[in-house]
Design a protein around this motif. Structure first.
Motif, PDB file in Angstrom:
ATOM      1  N   PHE A 153     -27.625  46.215  38.930  1.00  0.00           N
ATOM      2  CA  PHE A 153     -29.050  45.973  39.336  1.00  0.00           C
ATOM      3  C   PHE A 153     -29.500  44.569  39.551  1.00  0.00           C
ATOM      4  O   PHE A 153     -30.589  44.241  39.047  1.00  0.00           O
ATOM      5  N   ALA A 154     -28.816  43.618  39.958  1.00  0.00           N
ATOM      6  CA  ALA A 154     -28.558  42.184  39.666  1.00  0.00           C
ATOM      7  C   ALA A 154     -29.895  41.556  40.639  1.00  0.00           C
ATOM      8  O   ALA A 154     -29.960  40.261  40.250  1.00  0.00           O
ATOM      9  N   TYR A 155     -30.594  42.176  41.251  1.00  0.00           N
ATOM     10  CA  TYR A 155     -31.332  41.476  42.135  1.00  0.00           C
ATOM     11  C   TYR A 155     -31.379  40.034  42.956  1.00  0.00           C
ATOM     12  O   TYR A 155     -30.234  40.113  43.198  1.00  0.00           O
ATOM     13  N   THR A 156     -32.126  39.053  42.636  1.00  0.00           N
ATOM     14  CA  THR A 156     -31.948  37.766  43.077  1.00  0.00           C
ATOM     15  C   THR A 156     -31.004  36.969  42.748  1.00  0.00           C
ATOM     16  O   THR A 156     -30.920  35.739  42.693  1.00  0.00           O
ATOM     17  N   GLY A 157     -30.452  37.277  41.347  1.00  0.00           N
ATOM     18  CA  GLY A 157     -29.192  36.815  40.777  1.00  0.00           C
ATOM     19  C   GLY A 157     -29.430  35.868  39.679  1.00  0.00           C
ATOM     20  O   GLY A 157     -28.669  35.040  39.280  1.00  0.00           O
ATOM     21  N   ALA A 158     -30.612  35.610  39.076  1.00  0.00           N
ATOM     22  CA  ALA A 158     -30.950  34.497  37.837  1.00  0.00           C
ATOM     23  C   ALA A 158     -29.706  34.835  36.856  1.00  0.00           C
ATOM     24  O   ALA A 158     -29.227  33.765  36.580  1.00  0.00           O
ATOM     25  N   ALA A 159     -29.729  35.915  36.666  1.00  0.00           N
ATOM     26  CA  ALA A 159     -28.546  35.923  35.333  1.00  0.00           C
ATOM     27  C   ALA A 159     -27.119  35.675  35.789  1.00  0.00           C
ATOM     28  O   ALA A 159     -26.342  35.111  35.130  1.00  0.00           O
ATOM     29  N   SER A 160     -26.861  36.278  36.997  1.00  0.00           N
ATOM     30  CA  SER A 160     -25.663  35.844  37.759  1.00  0.00           C
ATOM     31  C   SER A 160     -25.265  34.447  37.677  1.00  0.00           C
ATOM     32  O   SER A 160     -24.019  33.778  37.437  1.00  0.00           O
ATOM     33  N   LEU A 161     -26.362  33.586  38.250  1.00  0.00           N
ATOM     34  CA  LEU A 161     -26.352  32.266  38.310  1.00  0.00           C
ATOM     35  C   LEU A 161     -26.184  31.478  37.059  1.00  0.00           C
ATOM     36  O   LEU A 161     -25.238  30.443  36.739  1.00  0.00           O
ATOM     37  N   LEU A 162     -27.100  31.847  35.956  1.00  0.00           N
ATOM     38  CA  LEU A 162     -26.979  31.293  34.647  1.00  0.00           C
ATOM     39  C   LEU A 162     -25.608  31.640  34.161  1.00  0.00           C
ATOM     40  O   LEU A 162     -25.188  30.709  33.459  1.00  0.00           O
ATOM     41  N   ALA A 163     -24.992  32.693  34.198  1.00  0.00           N
ATOM     42  CA  ALA A 163     -23.954  33.054  33.589  1.00  0.00           C
ATOM     43  C   ALA A 163     -22.388  32.113  34.276  1.00  0.00           C
ATOM     44  O   ALA A 163     -21.972  31.656  33.565  1.00  0.00           O
ATOM     45  N   ALA A 164     -22.780  32.072  35.755  1.00  0.00           N
ATOM     46  CA  ALA A 164     -21.867  31.178  36.243  1.00  0.00           C
ATOM     47  C   ALA A 164     -21.813  29.798  36.008  1.00  0.00           C
ATOM     48  O   ALA A 164     -20.814  29.147  35.868  1.00  0.00           O
ATOM     49  N   ARG A 165     -23.106  29.481  35.726  1.00  0.00           N
ATOM     50  CA  ARG A 165     -23.230  27.907  35.245  1.00  0.00           C
ATOM     51  C   ARG A 165     -22.687  27.735  33.838  1.00  0.00           C
ATOM     52  O   ARG A 165     -22.271  26.727  33.770  1.00  0.00           O
ATOM     53  N   ALA A 166     -22.776  28.920  33.076  1.00  0.00           N
ATOM     54  CA  ALA A 166     -21.965  28.737  31.678  1.00  0.00           C
ATOM     55  C   ALA A 166     -20.740  28.836  31.691  1.00  0.00           C
ATOM     56  O   ALA A 166     -20.077  29.184  30.548  1.00  0.00           O
ATOM     57  N   GLY A 167     -20.129  29.066  32.929  1.00  0.00           N
ATOM     58  CA  GLY A 167     -18.538  28.951  32.926  1.00  0.00           C
ATOM     59  C   GLY A 167     -17.805  30.428  33.023  1.00  0.00           C
ATOM     60  O   GLY A 167     -16.827  30.589  32.682  1.00  0.00           O
ATOM     61  N   ALA A 168     -19.074  31.468  33.174  1.00  0.00           N
ATOM     62  CA  ALA A 168     -18.327  33.003  33.297  1.00  0.00           C
ATOM     63  C   ALA A 168     -17.897  33.181  34.793  1.00  0.00           C
ATOM     64  O   ALA A 168     -18.209  32.428  35.742  1.00  0.00           O
ATOM     65  N   GLU A 169     -16.775  34.414  34.968  1.00  0.00           N
ATOM     66  CA  GLU A 169     -16.782  35.055  36.171  1.00  0.00           C
ATOM     67  C   GLU A 169     -17.681  35.839  36.241  1.00  0.00           C
ATOM     68  O   GLU A 169     -17.708  36.816  35.330  1.00  0.00           O
ATOM     69  N   VAL A 170     -18.387  36.132  37.517  1.00  0.00           N
ATOM     70  CA  VAL A 170     -19.562  37.173  37.531  1.00  0.00           C
ATOM     71  C   VAL A 170     -19.270  38.130  38.423  1.00  0.00           C
ATOM     72  O   VAL A 170     -18.837  37.981  39.528  1.00  0.00           O
ATOM     73  N   THR A 171     -19.554  39.373  38.252  1.00  0.00           N
ATOM     74  CA  THR A 171     -19.591  40.315  39.056  1.00  0.00           C
ATOM     75  C   THR A 171     -20.985  40.776  39.090  1.00  0.00           C
ATOM     76  O   THR A 171     -21.670  41.392  38.250  1.00  0.00           O
ATOM     77  N   HIS A 172     -21.674  40.733  40.440  1.00  0.00           N
ATOM     78  CA  HIS A 172     -22.987  41.044  40.862  1.00  0.00           C
ATOM     79  C   HIS A 172     -23.113  42.046  41.622  1.00  0.00           C
ATOM     80  O   HIS A 172     -22.792  42.352  42.640  1.00  0.00           O
ATOM     81  N   VAL A 173     -23.606  43.006  40.932  1.00  0.00           N
ATOM     82  CA  VAL A 173     -23.758  44.455  41.659  1.00  0.00           C
ATOM     83  C   VAL A 173     -25.475  44.823  42.162  1.00  0.00           C
ATOM     84  O   VAL A 173     -26.190  44.882  41.174  1.00  0.00           O
ATOM     85  N   ASP A 174     -25.535  45.120  43.288  1.00  0.00           N
ATOM     86  CA  ASP A 174     -26.896  45.511  43.865  1.00  0.00           C
ATOM     87  C   ASP A 174     -26.909  46.372  45.082  1.00  0.00           C
ATOM     88  O   ASP A 174     -25.964  46.245  45.939  1.00  0.00           O
ATOM     89  N   ALA A 175     -27.942  47.287  45.203  1.00  0.00           N
ATOM     90  CA  ALA A 175     -27.801  48.180  46.374  1.00  0.00           C
ATOM     91  C   ALA A 175     -28.261  47.514  47.379  1.00  0.00           C
ATOM     92  O   ALA A 175     -28.279  48.375  48.650  1.00  0.00           O
ATOM     93  N   SER A 176     -29.005  46.487  47.384  1.00  0.00           N
ATOM     94  CA  SER A 176     -29.740  46.023  48.525  1.00  0.00           C
ATOM     95  C   SER A 176     -29.300  44.756  48.866  1.00  0.00           C
ATOM     96  O   SER A 176     -28.951  44.023  48.508  1.00  0.00           O
ATOM     97  N   LYS A 177     -28.802  44.987  50.595  1.00  0.00           N
ATOM     98  CA  LYS A 177     -28.267  43.686  51.170  1.00  0.00           C
ATOM     99  C   LYS A 177     -29.242  42.581  51.195  1.00  0.00           C
ATOM    100  O   LYS A 177     -28.915  41.450  50.897  1.00  0.00           O
ATOM    101  N   LYS A 178     -30.849  42.995  51.262  1.00  0.00           N
ATOM    102  CA  LYS A 178     -31.584  41.944  51.330  1.00  0.00           C
ATOM    103  C   LYS A 178     -31.558  41.096  49.992  1.00  0.00           C
ATOM    104  O   LYS A 178     -31.585  39.862  49.931  1.00  0.00           O
TER     105      LYS A 178
END
Ligand code: SAM
Length: 316
Positions: A153-178
Motif C-alpha cells: 500500500f506504498a502510495y507515493t513511495g516515501a518509504a520506498s525511496l528512503l529504503a532505497a537511499r539506505a541501500g535496500a532493494e525495494v519492492t513497492h506495491v500499490d493498486a493505483s497506477k496514478k
C-alpha cells in the motif's frame, strides 16, 4: 514447555518458538514530521499545516479542542479544503493564493512532490517519519546480504525511496497506477533513477500470497493499508476482512534472521492492542519484540498534538 522432539513434525524441523518481549504498554510516538513540514495549529475540526512553502487548512475530525492561533494565522493559508458531503477524504481545494501544480518537499534525503487534488491528502503523510527512521535503522542492522524491503500500500513511495537511499532493494506495491506514477516522479526528483526499486501494480493481498508461494523473503515489511480499497482488477480490500490473512502471509515472508515489520492503521476507530495481538498471533513461531501504540503530530509552539494512526512494530 516444548521439547526438541515436539519441534519435529513428520521429518520437517519446525522453528523453535522464542518467547516474545511484549511491551504491553501503549507507546505514544510524537513527531514534528520532516524538517520541511510543520503542523502550525489545530482545533475546531481542522488543522493548519505547512508543506514546504505552502500552507494548507484541511479537516481533522479528531481536533476537538480550541485553536491556539487566531484568524490572522489561519487566514495565511494558501489553500482551504472542504470535504464533500458523502466522503470526508474527497472534496475541493479553494485556492486563496497561487499554488503550483506540484512542489518539492524534502523528507530526509529524498524529495516528495506534493499536489492538491480532489483529496485531502497531498502525497505525503508526515507522521510516518519516525517509522521511516526506524525502518532505516532496521535496514542498517541487516548483515551478510543486501537488505530487501517490501512496501505494501506504498502510495507515493516515501518509504520506498528512503529504503532505497539506505541501500535496500525495494519492492513497492500499490493498486493505483496514478500513485505508482507519482512515486516514480518522486524517484526522479530524489535523484534515485537507478535505484533498485521494483514497481508492482497489484492487489497487495494477492501479491503477498504469490510471494509466499514463490518462497520469497524480505528483511523489512511495511504495511499501511486503508480501511477500504480496490485492487487494480477491482479486488475489494476491507481491512477487517483482509488483514488477518494478509498479515499471516506477510509473516511468512519475513527473512529467517534479522527482520522487522511495521503495520500502520489509520482512519478507523479501533484499538492498537487489537493489532498487536493479531501480530503476536501470526508471528507466534518467531517470538521477538512487539510494541504498539499511536502516532501523533506535535505542533510548533507547543499546541495540542494531533493523533493520526495506530501502529505495531515487530523485530526478531
Ligand atoms: C494512504 S496510502 C498509504 C500511505 C503511504 N504508506 C505513505 O506513507 O505515504 C494507501 C494506499 O493504498 C493503496 N491501495 C488501496 N487498496 C489497495 C489494494 N487492494 N492493494 C494495494 N494497494 C492498495 C492506495 O492506492 C493508496 O496508495
Amino acid at each position: 514447555m516444548t521439547s526438541a522432539k515436539d519441534d519435529k513434525t513428520e521429518g520437517a524441523v519446525k522453528r523453535r518458538p522464542r518467547p516474545f518481549e511484549r511491551s504491553g504498554k501503549l507507546e505514544l510516538i510524537r513527531t514534528k514530521g520532516p524538517a520541511d513540514y510543520a503542523l502550525l495549529d489545530s482545533g475546531g475540526g481542522r488543522k493548519l499545516e505547512r508543506f514546504g512553502p505552502i500552507v494548507v487548512d484541511r479537516p481533522e475530525p479528531q481536533a476537538l479542542w480550541s485553536r491556539q492561533l487566531g484568524g490572522a494565522a489561519w487566514g495565511k493559508a494558501h489553500a482551504v479544503f472542504s470535504a464533500s458531503a458523502d466522503d470526508e477524504e474527497k472534496g475541493k481545494w479553494r485556492l486563496d493564493k497561487p499554488v503550483p501544480d506540484g512542489w518539492p518537499v524534502r523528507v530526509g534525503e529524498v524529495v516528495l512532490t506534493c499536489k492538491l487534488q480532489g483529496l485531502w491528502h497531498l502525497g505525503l503523510f508526515p507522521e510516518q517519519s519516525p517509522h521511516w527512521d526506524w525502518m532505516i535503522e532496521q535496514i542498517g542492522a541487516v548483515s551478510g546480504e543486501r537488505p530487501r524491503v517490501l512496501n505494501l500500500f506504498a502510495y507515493t513511495g516515501a518509504a520506498s525511496l528512503l529504503a532505497a537511499r539506505a541501500g535496500a532493494e525495494v519492492t513497492h506495491v500499490d493498486a493505483s497506477k496514478k500513485a505508482i506514477q507519482w512515486a516514480k516522479e518522486n524517484q526522479t526528483a530524489s535523484g534515485l533513477g537507478s535505484a533498485p526499486i521494483r514497481w508492482i501494480l497489484d492487489d497487495a493481498a494477492k501479491f503477498v500470497a504469490r510471494e509466499v508461494r514463490r518462497g520469497k523473503t524480505y528483511h523489512v515489511i511495511l504495511i499501511d493499508p486503508p480501511k477500504f480499497g480496490r485492487g487494480p482488477e477491482g479486488e475489494v480490500w476491507d481491512l477487517f476482512q483482509g488483514l488477518p490473512v494478509l498479515l499471516k502471509n506477510a509473516a511468512q515472508l519475513l527473512a529467517p534472521g534479522r527482520a522487522a515489520m511495521i503495520l500502520t492503521v489509520y482512519a478507523i476507530r479501533a484499538s492498537a492492542l487489537a493489532f498487536e495481538q493479531l501480530s503476536a498471533d501470526v508471528l507466534a513461531d518467531r517470538g521477538g519484540h512487539l510494541s504498539f501504540g499511536e502516532l501523533a503530530l506535535s505542533a510548533e509552539g507547543g499546541g495540542a498534538a494531533v493523533p493520526t494512526s495506530l501502529f505495531v512494530r515487530w523485530t526478531s
